[in-house]
Design a protein around this motif. Sequence first.
Motif, PDB file in Angstrom:
ATOM      1  N   SER A  94       0.844  -1.196   0.000  1.00  0.00           N
ATOM      2  CA  SER A  94       0.000   0.000   0.000  1.00  0.00           C
ATOM      3  C   SER A  94       0.875   1.241   0.000  1.00  0.00           C
ATOM      4  N   GLN A  95       0.260   2.389  -0.253  1.00  0.00           N
ATOM      5  CA  GLN A  95       1.014   3.639  -0.243  1.00  0.00           C
ATOM      6  C   GLN A  95       1.599   3.946   1.134  1.00  0.00           C
ATOM      7  N   PRO A  96       0.847   3.770   2.228  1.00  0.00           N
ATOM      8  CA  PRO A  96       1.466   3.976   3.544  1.00  0.00           C
ATOM      9  C   PRO A  96       2.674   3.080   3.778  1.00  0.00           C
ATOM     10  N   MET A  97       2.625   1.841   3.273  1.00  0.00           N
ATOM     11  CA  MET A  97       3.775   0.955   3.417  1.00  0.00           C
ATOM     12  C   MET A  97       4.956   1.470   2.604  1.00  0.00           C
ATOM     13  N   ILE A 142       8.322  -9.087 -10.864  1.00  0.00           N
ATOM     14  CA  ILE A 142       7.450  -7.943 -11.133  1.00  0.00           C
ATOM     15  C   ILE A 142       7.043  -7.247  -9.835  1.00  0.00           C
ATOM     16  N   PRO A 143       6.617  -7.978  -8.795  1.00  0.00           N
ATOM     17  CA  PRO A 143       6.358  -7.312  -7.520  1.00  0.00           C
ATOM     18  C   PRO A 143       7.582  -6.571  -6.962  1.00  0.00           C
ATOM     19  N   ALA A 144       8.767  -7.138  -7.134  1.00  0.00           N
ATOM     20  CA  ALA A 144       9.973  -6.470  -6.640  1.00  0.00           C
ATOM     21  C   ALA A 144      10.171  -5.123  -7.323  1.00  0.00           C
ATOM     22  N   ILE A 145       9.939  -5.072  -8.635  1.00  0.00           N
ATOM     23  CA  ILE A 145      10.037  -3.818  -9.373  1.00  0.00           C
ATOM     24  C   ILE A 145       8.976  -2.832  -8.889  1.00  0.00           C
ATOM     25  N   MET A 146       7.760  -3.325  -8.672  1.00  0.00           N
ATOM     26  CA  MET A 146       6.685  -2.459  -8.199  1.00  0.00           C
ATOM     27  C   MET A 146       7.037  -1.839  -6.851  1.00  0.00           C
ATOM     28  N   ILE A 147       7.566  -2.649  -5.948  1.00  0.00           N
ATOM     29  CA  ILE A 147       7.942  -2.150  -4.632  1.00  0.00           C
ATOM     30  C   ILE A 147       9.073  -1.133  -4.747  1.00  0.00           C
ATOM     31  N   ALA A 148      10.110  -1.469  -5.511  1.00  0.00           N
ATOM     32  CA  ALA A 148      11.252  -0.562  -5.670  1.00  0.00           C
ATOM     33  C   ALA A 148      10.821   0.765  -6.282  1.00  0.00           C
ATOM     34  N   ASP A 149       9.969   0.717  -7.297  1.00  0.00           N
ATOM     35  CA  ASP A 149       9.516   1.932  -7.966  1.00  0.00           C
ATOM     36  C   ASP A 149       8.698   2.811  -7.015  1.00  0.00           C
ATOM     37  N   ALA A 150       7.740   2.198  -6.316  1.00  0.00           N
ATOM     38  CA  ALA A 150       6.875   2.958  -5.409  1.00  0.00           C
ATOM     39  C   ALA A 150       7.664   3.596  -4.276  1.00  0.00           C
ATOM     40  N   ASP A 161       9.558  17.468  -9.125  1.00  0.00           N
ATOM     41  CA  ASP A 161       8.764  18.266  -8.194  1.00  0.00           C
ATOM     42  C   ASP A 161       8.460  17.388  -6.995  1.00  0.00           C
ATOM     43  N   GLU A 162       9.091  17.663  -5.854  1.00  0.00           N
ATOM     44  CA  GLU A 162       8.937  16.809  -4.687  1.00  0.00           C
ATOM     45  C   GLU A 162       7.509  16.806  -4.163  1.00  0.00           C
ATOM     46  N   GLN A 163       6.740  17.869  -4.456  1.00  0.00           N
ATOM     47  CA  GLN A 163       5.360  17.924  -3.997  1.00  0.00           C
ATOM     48  C   GLN A 163       4.458  16.969  -4.787  1.00  0.00           C
ATOM     49  N   SER A 164       4.944  16.537  -5.956  1.00  0.00           N
ATOM     50  CA  SER A 164       4.119  15.694  -6.814  1.00  0.00           C
ATOM     51  C   SER A 164       3.710  14.405  -6.109  1.00  0.00           C
ATOM     52  N   ALA A 165       4.643  13.764  -5.417  1.00  0.00           N
ATOM     53  CA  ALA A 165       4.342  12.501  -4.753  1.00  0.00           C
ATOM     54  C   ALA A 165       3.315  12.665  -3.649  1.00  0.00           C
ATOM     55  N   LEU A 166       3.278  13.846  -3.040  1.00  0.00           N
ATOM     56  CA  LEU A 166       2.355  14.076  -1.926  1.00  0.00           C
ATOM     57  C   LEU A 166       0.913  14.165  -2.388  1.00  0.00           C
ATOM     58  N   SER A 167       0.692  14.415  -3.684  1.00  0.00           N
ATOM     59  CA  SER A 167      -0.673  14.522  -4.209  1.00  0.00           C
ATOM     60  C   SER A 167      -1.085  13.281  -4.996  1.00  0.00           C
ATOM     61  N   ASP A 168      -0.279  12.226  -4.933  1.00  0.00           N
ATOM     62  CA  ASP A 168      -0.613  10.993  -5.641  1.00  0.00           C
ATOM     63  C   ASP A 168      -1.842  10.325  -5.034  1.00  0.00           C
ATOM     64  N   SER A 169      -2.459   9.447  -5.813  1.00  0.00           N
ATOM     65  CA  SER A 169      -3.535   8.628  -5.274  1.00  0.00           C
ATOM     66  C   SER A 169      -3.038   7.835  -4.067  1.00  0.00           C
ATOM     67  N   PHE A 170      -3.946   7.632  -3.119  1.00  0.00           N
ATOM     68  CA  PHE A 170      -3.739   6.835  -1.909  1.00  0.00           C
ATOM     69  C   PHE A 170      -2.979   7.565  -0.811  1.00  0.00           C
ATOM     70  N   LEU A 222     -11.501   2.699   0.913  1.00  0.00           N
ATOM     71  CA  LEU A 222     -10.411   3.535   1.418  1.00  0.00           C
ATOM     72  C   LEU A 222     -10.904   4.468   2.510  1.00  0.00           C
ATOM     73  N   LEU A 223     -12.135   4.942   2.375  1.00  0.00           N
ATOM     74  CA  LEU A 223     -12.684   5.844   3.369  1.00  0.00           C
ATOM     75  C   LEU A 223     -12.953   5.130   4.685  1.00  0.00           C
ATOM     76  N   ASP A 224     -13.221   3.841   4.606  1.00  0.00           N
ATOM     77  CA  ASP A 224     -13.444   3.064   5.834  1.00  0.00           C
ATOM     78  C   ASP A 224     -12.181   2.979   6.667  1.00  0.00           C
ATOM     79  N   GLU A 225     -11.002   3.178   6.016  1.00  0.00           N
ATOM     80  CA  GLU A 225      -9.730   3.063   6.712  1.00  0.00           C
ATOM     81  C   GLU A 225      -9.281   4.365   7.341  1.00  0.00           C
TER      82      GLU A 225
END
Length: 226
Positions: A94-97, A142-150, A161-170, A222-225
Amino acid sequence: MRIDIITVLPEMLESPLGCSILKRAQTKGLAEIHVHNLRDYSTNKHRKVDDYPFGGEAGMVMTIEPVDRAISALKAERDYDDVIFTSPDGETFSQPMANQLSLAKNLIILCGHYKGIDYRIREHFITREISVGDYVLTGGEIPAIMIADAVIRLIPGVLGDEQSALSDSFQDNLLAPPVYTRPAEYKGWRVPDVLLSGHDARIAEWRYDQALERTRRLRPDLLDEK
């Protein structure tokens, strides 16, 4: 940050690691990604890293010896915050992770393969198991790439733009609001007037309202969380 990926298919990782954000992060010296071929740690003359499972079940199982050698060799050189195993029965990524892992200094990712890995590896070497969804892939590359990229894109300085990541989904458990660019009108389809108003407070309010509406409609879980 340094990420060491242990895999039986290193060629599967070459292209994703050598382009776009992941390449930029490495070029800037903000991240190191090292791929290790598990077969290099095998003492078998054919470089085998798998064997038949006890009990007669179908499929092959990754053996413990080469994994032990690979992880032990890496740990002898530096301390690691986590040794991650990509597994369909791990905790869902997840994004928090990703935010949490982006604060780490050194990570190992072991890519699963075949029918699975000798369970003693999970008991004695792995500190965190991560799944990218409720489905099964051929391997953990493929999961390893996904984790590394995220994770790496969150490191300060990686994105333009460092602010870009802060406005991403999740982020904040909300989907991102709609985005638009030039032209302001195309085939009679107009960009919302508020985005052209120059009124920062109204634009921020519109974006939040849109993010909330899209989340309620598309991902109410997502809102339930929150």
